[in-house]
Scaffold this motif. Structure first.
Motif, PDB file in Angstrom:
ATOM      1  N   MET A   1      47.737  69.860  36.359  1.00 12.32           N
ATOM      2  CA  MET A   1      46.522  70.602  36.076  1.00 12.32           C
ATOM      3  C   MET A   1      45.339  69.900  36.745  1.00 12.32           C
ATOM      4  O   MET A   1      45.315  68.677  36.859  1.00 12.32           O
ATOM      5  N   THR A   2      44.375  70.687  37.204  1.00 14.86           N
ATOM      6  CA  THR A   2      43.186  70.135  37.837  1.00 14.86           C
ATOM      7  C   THR A   2      41.939  70.721  37.183  1.00 14.86           C
ATOM      8  O   THR A   2      42.018  71.641  36.367  1.00 14.86           O
ATOM      9  N   MET A   3      40.772  70.216  37.563  1.00 16.02           N
ATOM     10  CA  MET A   3      39.520  70.757  37.037  1.00 16.02           C
ATOM     11  C   MET A   3      39.376  72.235  37.360  1.00 16.02           C
ATOM     12  O   MET A   3      38.773  72.994  36.606  1.00 16.02           O
ATOM     13  N   GLU A   4      39.961  72.675  38.498  1.00 19.81           N
ATOM     14  CA  GLU A   4      39.856  74.080  38.888  1.00 19.81           C
ATOM     15  C   GLU A   4      40.596  74.991  37.920  1.00 19.81           C
ATOM     16  O   GLU A   4      40.346  76.194  37.872  1.00 19.81           O
ATOM     17  N   ASN A   5      41.528  74.427  37.129  1.00 21.88           N
ATOM     18  CA  ASN A   5      42.265  75.227  36.144  1.00 21.88           C
ATOM     19  C   ASN A   5      41.473  75.448  34.858  1.00 21.88           C
ATOM     20  O   ASN A   5      41.884  76.235  34.005  1.00 21.88           O
ATOM     21  N   ILE A   6      40.365  74.707  34.691  1.00 23.00           N
ATOM     22  CA  ILE A   6      39.578  74.823  33.465  1.00 23.00           C
ATOM     23  C   ILE A   6      38.629  76.003  33.615  1.00 23.00           C
ATOM     24  O   ILE A   6      37.549  75.899  34.190  1.00 23.00           O
ATOM     25  N   THR A   7      39.045  77.162  33.112  1.00 20.62           N
ATOM     26  CA  THR A   7      38.231  78.377  33.192  1.00 20.62           C
ATOM     27  C   THR A   7      37.081  78.295  32.188  1.00 20.62           C
ATOM     28  O   THR A   7      37.102  77.467  31.267  1.00 20.62           O
ATOM     29  N   PRO A   8      36.046  79.134  32.340  1.00 24.60           N
ATOM     30  CA  PRO A   8      34.938  79.117  31.382  1.00 24.60           C
ATOM     31  C   PRO A   8      35.397  79.292  29.930  1.00 24.60           C
ATOM     32  O   PRO A   8      34.849  78.666  29.021  1.00 24.60           O
ATOM     33  N   PHE A   9      36.407  80.124  29.708  1.00 20.36           N
ATOM     34  CA  PHE A   9      36.913  80.309  28.342  1.00 20.36           C
ATOM     35  C   PHE A   9      37.498  79.015  27.794  1.00 20.36           C
ATOM     36  O   PHE A   9      37.254  78.640  26.639  1.00 20.36           O
ATOM     37  N   ILE A  10      38.270  78.300  28.602  1.00 14.86           N
ATOM     38  CA  ILE A  10      38.838  77.030  28.145  1.00 14.86           C
ATOM     39  C   ILE A  10      37.730  76.026  27.877  1.00 14.86           C
ATOM     40  O   ILE A  10      37.747  75.303  26.870  1.00 14.86           O
ATOM     41  N   ALA A  11      36.743  75.973  28.756  1.00 16.10           N
ATOM     42  CA  ALA A  11      35.635  75.035  28.576  1.00 16.10           C
ATOM     43  C   ALA A  11      34.891  75.298  27.266  1.00 16.10           C
ATOM     44  O   ALA A  11      34.409  74.360  26.618  1.00 16.10           O
ATOM     45  N   GLU A  12      34.817  76.564  26.856  1.00 15.73           N
ATOM     46  CA  GLU A  12      34.159  76.891  25.584  1.00 15.73           C
ATOM     47  C   GLU A  12      34.838  76.199  24.408  1.00 15.73           C
ATOM     48  O   GLU A  12      34.180  75.836  23.430  1.00 15.73           O
ATOM     49  N   GLN A  13      36.145  76.022  24.487  1.00 16.90           N
ATOM     50  CA  GLN A  13      36.884  75.420  23.381  1.00 16.90           C
ATOM     51  C   GLN A  13      36.558  73.939  23.231  1.00 16.90           C
ATOM     52  O   GLN A  13      36.761  73.356  22.164  1.00 16.90           O
ATOM     53  N   PHE A  14      36.036  73.315  24.290  1.00 19.85           N
ATOM     54  CA  PHE A  14      35.678  71.903  24.220  1.00 19.85           C
ATOM     55  C   PHE A  14      34.369  71.679  23.478  1.00 19.85           C
ATOM     56  O   PHE A  14      33.935  70.542  23.290  1.00 19.85           O
ATOM     57  N   GLU A  15      33.699  72.763  23.067  1.00 19.21           N
ATOM     58  CA  GLU A  15      32.481  72.614  22.276  1.00 19.21           C
ATOM     59  C   GLU A  15      32.796  72.055  20.887  1.00 19.21           C
ATOM     60  O   GLU A  15      31.913  71.569  20.191  1.00 19.21           O
ATOM     61  N   ASN A  16      34.060  72.168  20.480  1.00 12.21           N
ATOM     62  CA  ASN A  16      34.507  71.526  19.245  1.00 12.21           C
ATOM     63  C   ASN A  16      34.726  70.041  19.545  1.00 12.21           C
ATOM     64  O   ASN A  16      35.564  69.680  20.365  1.00 12.21           O
ATOM     65  N   ASP A  17      33.944  69.171  18.906  1.00  8.69           N
ATOM     66  CA  ASP A  17      33.972  67.738  19.228  1.00  8.69           C
ATOM     67  C   ASP A  17      35.362  67.136  19.070  1.00  8.69           C
ATOM     68  O   ASP A  17      35.806  66.328  19.887  1.00  8.69           O
TER      69      ASP A  17
END
Length: 210
Positions: A170-186
């Motif tokens: 997996m690379t940074m290019e695989n991190i879609t905006p939807f996945i990035a939203e889930q990282f808002e949970n600390d």
């Protein structure tokens, strides 16, 4: 005369306190995402225009993804008498305790989103499942009966034909905006960072945060 067909269910709006019954399907609209707590340690989130069916019998939960993307965070390993499966048209996978992202889509769309050029060349109209692990590991089953372990930081593509299946990093290019939203949970973000530090070389963090 045989048994009469089961009546089709009626759609209803999702509100904050709604409870799902076994067999119900959730589908966020074109500009929405949604999250559901299966219990205190299991949260599933759906991207827009995704569709998943929830089924539960005793201590067994099955999520059937027919289209779109789901993000599943299981913060505690399941007990021996529990089971949680994710099923798509091309694979079943058993989850014990991990963070995964699963997408069901045509191969050409997967190629565009995840840089999987070989998929487009082989069968652009085939349905594939893109399965990424962000913490822990998971075991999946291919259509020809083979099994494979996908570790944190890896992404698997599982097609309708065995030759359309592969595992890559997996690379940074695989991190879609939807996945990035889930990282808002600390808590989720810290666990993913610990498991997949290679994904966050260029990720911005608050200067005054931990």
């Amino acid at each position: 005369k045989g048994e009469p067909p089961e009546p089709a269910g009626s759609p209803r709006f999702v509100i904050e306190t709604v409870r799902f019954a076994s067999g119900e399907v959730m589908r966020p609209g074109g500009a929405s995402t949604a999250s559901v707590s299966l219990d205190a340690t299991k949260i599933v989130s759906l991207d827009q225009n995704s569709s998943v069916r929830f089924e539960k019998q005793d201590n067994h939960i099955e999520l059937t993804l027919t289209e779109g993307t789901l993000f599943l965070d299981v913060s505690e390993k399941l007990d021996e008498n529990e089971s949680l499966d994710i099923t798509t048209s091309t694979m079943p996978v058993g989850i014990r305790g991990t963070i995964v992202v699963v997408s069901a889509m045509p191969a050409d769309k997967a190629a565009n989103m995840y840089g999987l050029e070989n998929q487009t060349a082989k069968a652009p109209d085939q349905q594939v499942t893109v399965f990424g692990v962000l913490e822990g590991k998971a075991s999946l089953t291919y259509t020809d009966g083979r099994t494979a372990t996908v570790n944190a930081g890896q992404i698997a593509v599982v097609g309708e034909k065995p030759e359309l299946s592969d595992i890559a990093e997996m690379t940074m290019e695989n991190i879609t905006p939807f996945i990035a939203e889930q990282f808002e949970n600390d808590n989720t973000a810290s666990r993913v960072i610990n498991a997949c530090p290679q994904l966050f070389d260029e990720y911005s963090f608050p200067a005054d945060g931990d």
